[in-house]
Design a protein around this motif. Structure first.
Motif, mmCIF file in Angstrom:
data_model
loop_
_atom_site.group_PDB
_atom_site.id
_atom_site.type_symbol
_atom_site.label_atom_id
_atom_site.label_comp_id
_atom_site.label_asym_id
_atom_site.label_seq_id
_atom_site.Cartn_x
_atom_site.Cartn_y
_atom_site.Cartn_z
ATOM 1 N N LEU A 171 -35.630 -26.994 73.058
ATOM 2 C CA LEU A 171 -34.485 -27.189 73.940
ATOM 3 C C LEU A 171 -33.184 -27.366 73.166
ATOM 4 C CD1 LEU A 171 -35.999 -29.395 76.779
ATOM 5 C CD2 LEU A 171 -35.128 -27.068 76.975
ATOM 6 N N ASN A 172 -33.277 -27.821 71.947
ATOM 7 C CA ASN A 172 -32.070 -27.913 71.122
ATOM 8 C C ASN A 172 -31.428 -26.540 70.968
ATOM 9 O OD1 ASN A 172 -31.018 -27.423 68.139
ATOM 10 N ND2 ASN A 172 -30.578 -29.557 68.620
ATOM 11 N N SER A 176 -27.950 -25.097 72.874
ATOM 12 C CA SER A 176 -26.857 -24.629 72.008
ATOM 13 C C SER A 176 -26.447 -23.211 72.369
ATOM 14 C CB SER A 176 -27.286 -24.694 70.533
ATOM 15 O OG SER A 176 -27.505 -26.015 70.111
ATOM 16 N N GLU A 177 -27.438 -22.337 72.577
ATOM 17 C CA GLU A 177 -27.148 -20.951 72.920
ATOM 18 C C GLU A 177 -26.506 -20.841 74.309
ATOM 19 O OE1 GLU A 177 -30.849 -18.931 72.464
ATOM 20 O OE2 GLU A 177 -30.718 -18.860 70.264
ATOM 21 N N LEU A 178 -27.012 -21.637 75.254
ATOM 22 C CA LEU A 178 -26.446 -21.625 76.602
ATOM 23 C C LEU A 178 -24.967 -21.994 76.575
ATOM 24 C CD1 LEU A 178 -26.556 -21.704 79.758
ATOM 25 C CD2 LEU A 178 -27.261 -24.105 79.520
ATOM 26 N N MET A 179 -24.635 -23.095 75.935
ATOM 27 C CA MET A 179 -23.246 -23.570 75.930
ATOM 28 C C MET A 179 -22.337 -22.620 75.168
ATOM 29 S SD MET A 179 -23.701 -26.052 77.881
ATOM 30 C CE MET A 179 -24.989 -27.179 78.415
ATOM 31 N N LEU A 180 -22.841 -22.039 74.078
ATOM 32 C CA LEU A 180 -22.021 -21.080 73.333
ATOM 33 C C LEU A 180 -21.752 -19.834 74.172
ATOM 34 C CD1 LEU A 180 -20.564 -20.378 70.708
ATOM 35 C CD2 LEU A 180 -22.674 -19.324 69.895
ATOM 36 N N ASN A 181 -22.769 -19.353 74.878
ATOM 37 C CA ASN A 181 -22.565 -18.166 75.724
ATOM 38 C C ASN A 181 -21.571 -18.434 76.843
ATOM 39 O OD1 ASN A 181 -24.113 -16.164 74.507
ATOM 40 N ND2 ASN A 181 -26.005 -16.832 75.490
ATOM 41 N N ARG A 191 -21.325 -12.260 75.425
ATOM 42 C CA ARG A 191 -22.356 -13.215 75.043
ATOM 43 C C ARG A 191 -22.533 -13.206 73.524
ATOM 44 N NH1 ARG A 191 -27.516 -13.107 76.756
ATOM 45 N NH2 ARG A 191 -27.505 -15.188 77.679
ATOM 46 N N TYR A 192 -22.935 -14.343 72.998
ATOM 47 C CA TYR A 192 -23.147 -14.444 71.559
ATOM 48 C C TYR A 192 -24.582 -14.802 71.199
ATOM 49 C CZ TYR A 192 -18.798 -13.577 69.146
ATOM 50 O OH TYR A 192 -17.721 -12.950 68.559
ATOM 51 N N CYS A 193 -25.439 -14.996 72.197
ATOM 52 C CA CYS A 193 -26.839 -15.316 71.943
ATOM 53 C C CYS A 193 -27.708 -14.616 72.986
ATOM 54 C CB CYS A 193 -27.087 -16.825 72.013
ATOM 55 S SG CYS A 193 -26.133 -17.794 70.837
ATOM 56 N N GLY A 194 -28.944 -14.267 72.600
ATOM 57 C CA GLY A 194 -29.876 -13.667 73.541
ATOM 58 C C GLY A 194 -29.635 -12.190 73.761
ATOM 59 N N GLU A 195 -29.772 -11.762 75.019
ATOM 60 C CA GLU A 195 -29.642 -10.348 75.354
ATOM 61 C C GLU A 195 -28.175 -9.924 75.448
ATOM 62 O OE1 GLU A 195 -31.679 -9.951 79.008
ATOM 63 O OE2 GLU A 195 -33.650 -10.465 78.209
#
Length: 513
Positions: A171-172, A176-181, A191-195
């Motif tokens: 979850l860390n 982090s990826e959610l908030m950055l996106n 977007r900067y993380c994931g798909e």
């Protein structure tokens, strides 16, 4: 004649006694300093500091009092852990303490002290603050980007559902990826993380760069207080900062240039500008009106502050909240019941539901009480001498407010180390005076302007994960709640990993995402 000499002598001694009394007592009381531990030559009290810094300073306050005089090298410091003194700092002395100390992080990460967080009080800071509150973080702007927040949380839920065979999640990393996106879609529209990430390597570097920058931005850099260490290049801290800034500047300049080109290409034949869809577009429009002020460095400074403040603090708060819920399953069940009643099981939580979810709001507030994202707030500096709690504070004193210690004071909070969201039920902040014993976002003119956005994105992420999935700890042991320290934020010492599975009556809703 003798009588004249007698009265003259009497007047002289009386006047002399008056002056001596005034000097010894009146002047001394006016310059009465707060209590202080014994210090060492040159280093002052630096030898007493340990990590996590907020705990170390809290121990000193327990021993010496709620207002404490310290010396970090040659720099005077006043440490505050009293709501009454906090009120003095940010009401009566609000302008005096609206200044920032010139720390190394402000020079390197704050574009030579011109960025919003590190700029001292004055016309430049007031203009940046106005831009932040009216152009970037206003209610209308936040509503405009509500779709971004909803879409990113839905993507997180869909990804978790897709990876069910794994059975557990870091979850860390996910927070982090959610908030950055969320922030990068608001700022740059991508977007900067994931798909659907255009440049994975750039995105990875940007996330790591942001996290390391926050970790290096606290008040525990010895170079800020012992200049000789800076000349020696102690631990290579300044070199690391400069390297991080160079890498990040290349990425940010690329974003600005890309949007500037799109802006030029998107102007119609009649000269009308296309709709502003990102925060960079808005800032470039301001640059067109005042190019000599809104330089690329000013724009980059605003982006850096938004990314650092909007990703690290929100992801850390979300991770602490989930950790507390895993250690307190009865609270988790109560939150789930509220969501089932107020939102239902045929759709997912939306921001418009927040007003119907007081217990979820209590959970977030209680998390911020126990684990404030910025435990020492951001450092302030006095622009002139003043008094706090009856003590004299000289000009140029660094002010540290230990919010972590205030939030855990047993005289202010019954059973302060226990996780009890109910303590916030029905509490009206102004009437109960919580503004000065509960200050996760600071207070006064230098308080965090992004509080509203943080509460929205944390509430949406946390509420949706509670609504959709059952959560359990990995193993029988309670989640380790020890915090790391040293930087501006307060991350968990051990990243949170949890077991999850979808609720049976939510599978149909989730599978349609």
């Amino acid at each position: 004649m003798d009588e004249l000499i007698f009265y003259s002598a009497l007047f002289f001694f009386s006047f002399s006694f008056f002056l001596i009394f005034k000097f010894l007592f009146t002047n001394r009381s006016r310059h009465l300093k707060p209590p202080a531990p014994r210090s060492l030559p040159i280093i002052g009290h630096l030898h007493l500091l340990k990590t996590p810094l907020h705990r170390s300073l809290s121990d000193l306050s327990h021993r010496y009092g709620p207002i404490l005089s310290l010396r970090f090298g040659s720099r005077p410091v006043v440490l505050v852990t009293s709501p009454a003194v906090v009120e003095e700092c940010f009401t009566k002395n609000d302008i005096i303490f609206a200044y920032r100390p010139r720390l190394l992080a402000g020079k390197e990460f704050g574009f030579n002290y011109t960025a919003l967080v590190w700029s001292s009080y004055g016309p430049h800071w007031r203009n940046l603050r106005r831009i932040a509150t009216t152009e970037i973080l206003s209610s209308n702007r936040m509503n405009m980007f509500s779709t971004v927040r909803s879409e990113e949380v839905l993507i997180l839920v869909r990804d978790l559902f897709r990876d069910l065979d794994v059975g557990k999640v870091d979850l860390n990393r996910k927070f982090s990826e959610l908030m950055l996106n969320v922030m990068m879609r608001m700022i740059a529209g991508k977007r900067y993380c994931g798909e659907r990430v255009v440049d994975l390597e750039e995105a990875r570097q940007f996330l790591e760069n942001t996290q390391e920058s926050v970790a290096l931005s606290g008040v525990s850099n010895l170079q800020d207080f012992l200049p000789v260490l800076r000349w020696m290049g102690f631990k290579g801290v300044e070199k690391r900062m400069i390297g991080l800034v160079k890498k990040r500047s290349v990425i940010l300049q690329g974003m600005i240039d890309e949007h500037r080109k799109k802006k030029m290409d998107g102007t119609s034949e009649n000269g009308e500008e296309k709709k502003k869809t990102t925060l960079i577009d808005i800032l470039l429009s301001l640059q067109e009106k005042e190019p000599e002020y809104y330089t690329d460095d000013i724009i980059k400074g605003l982006i850096v502050v938004l990314v650092a403040a909007g990703t690290e603090t929100s992801s850390v708060t979300s991770e602490w909240a989930m950790s507390l819920l895993l250690n307190n399953p009865e609270v988790l069940k109560k939150a789930k019941a509220e969501l089932d009643i107020q939102v239902g099981k045929d759709r997912l939580l939306d921001e418009s539901d927040f007003h119907k979810l007081p217990y979820l709001h209590c959970i977030i507030n209680e998390t911020l009480r126990l684990y404030p994202a910025a435990p020492l707030l951001l450092p302030h500096e006095s622009s002139e001498e003043c008094t706090l709690g009856g003590f004299h504070v000289p000009r140029g004193t660094l002010l540290l407010v230990n919010a972590w210690a205030i939030h855990r004071d047993p005289d202010l909070w019954p059973d302060p180390t226990s996780f009890k969201p109910e303590r916030f039920q029905g509490v009206e902040k102004d009437k109960e005076g919580l503004n000065f014993k509960f200050l996760p976002f600071g207070y006064g003119r230098r308080s965090c302007p992004g509080m509203g956005m943080a509460m929205k994105v944390v509430g949406l992420a946390l509420g949706t994960l509670i609504q959709c999935f059952e959560w359990e700890r990995v193993g029988e042991e309670r989640v380790n709640m020890m915090e790391a320290g040293g930087g501006l934020s307060m991350p968990m010492a051990q990243p949170l990993v949890a077991i999850y599975r979808p609720y049976a009556d939510m599978i149909d809703v989730i599978s349609r995402l």
